[in-house]
Motif scaffolding. Structure first.
Motif, PDB file in Angstrom:
ATOM      1  N   UNK A   1       0.835  -1.209   0.000  1.00  0.00           N
ATOM      2  CA  UNK A   1       0.000   0.000   0.000  1.00  0.00           C
ATOM      3  C   UNK A   1       0.870   1.258   0.000  1.00  0.00           C
ATOM      4  N   UNK A   2       1.929   1.262   0.821  1.00  0.00           N
ATOM      5  CA  UNK A   2       2.829   2.413   0.876  1.00  0.00           C
ATOM      6  C   UNK A   2       3.501   2.633  -0.476  1.00  0.00           C
ATOM      7  N   UNK A   3       3.915   1.555  -1.114  1.00  0.00           N
ATOM      8  CA  UNK A   3       4.554   1.654  -2.429  1.00  0.00           C
ATOM      9  C   UNK A   3       3.580   2.214  -3.461  1.00  0.00           C
ATOM     10  N   UNK A   4       2.370   1.705  -3.465  1.00  0.00           N
ATOM     11  CA  UNK A   4       1.380   2.181  -4.437  1.00  0.00           C
ATOM     12  C   UNK A   4       1.002   3.630  -4.178  1.00  0.00           C
ATOM     13  N   UNK A   5       0.920   4.013  -2.920  1.00  0.00           N
ATOM     14  CA  UNK A   5       0.613   5.402  -2.576  1.00  0.00           C
ATOM     15  C   UNK A   5       1.744   6.322  -3.033  1.00  0.00           C
ATOM     16  N   UNK A   6       2.984   5.853  -2.802  1.00  0.00           N
ATOM     17  CA  UNK A   6       4.161   6.640  -3.212  1.00  0.00           C
ATOM     18  C   UNK A   6       4.199   6.803  -4.728  1.00  0.00           C
ATOM     19  N   UNK A   7       3.922   5.730  -5.462  1.00  0.00           N
ATOM     20  CA  UNK A   7       3.919   5.803  -6.927  1.00  0.00           C
ATOM     21  C   UNK A   7       2.802   6.689  -7.431  1.00  0.00           C
TER      22      UNK A   7
END
Length: 111
Positions: free
Chosen positions: A101-107
Motif C-alpha cells: 500500500x505504501x509503495x502504491x501510494x508513493x507511486x
C-alpha cells in the motif's frame, strides 16, 4: 515459534472437518454427551464417537464416562498454539500488504 508441531498437526487435522468444528463450537457453551453432539449433525452415535476421538487425540476434548453416559468437555489450550501460529502469518501478510500500500501510494503521488 511452535513448541509442539506434532500436536499442532493433530489440532489442524481435527479442525479440518466441519462436524468437529461444530462440536467444538457447541462444547464452548457447555458440556455435552456424545449423543447430544450427534443429534443436530444427523449422524449416528458411532460416527459422532469417532469424531470425538479425533478431538480427544488433538487434546481439544476430554470425555468422562459414567456408566453408559459419555460427557465431553472442551479443552481450549491446544487452540492457543494454533492461534499463535496463525497470528504470526497474519502479521506477516499484514506487514507485506502495508508495504505494498505504501509503495502504491508513493507511486501515485510521484506520477
Amino acid at each position: 515459534m511452535v513448541e509442539d508441531p506434532v500436536g499442532m498437526d493433530a489440532v489442524f487435522h481435527a479442525l479440518a472437518h466441519e462436524a468437529r468444528r461444530t462440536m467444538l463450537r457447541r462444547l464452548a457453551e457447555r458440556e455435552l454427551t456424545v449423543g447430544e453432539l450427534a443429534a443436530p449433525l444427523e449422524m449416528s452415535l458411532a460416527a459422532a464417537s469417532k469424531h470425538v476421538q479425533v478431538l480427544e487425540r488433538a487434546g481439544l476434548v476430554t470425555r468422562t464416562v459414567t456408566g453408559r453416559r459419555h460427557v465431553c468437555r472442551l479443552e481450549a489450550a491446544p487452540l492457543a498454539t494454533a492461534s499463535a501460529w496463525l497470528n504470526f502469518y497474519q502479521r506477516h501478510w499484514a506487514d507485506r500488504l502495508d508495504a505494498l500500500e505504501a509503495l502504491l501510494t508513493e507511486e501515485g503521488t510521484t506520477s
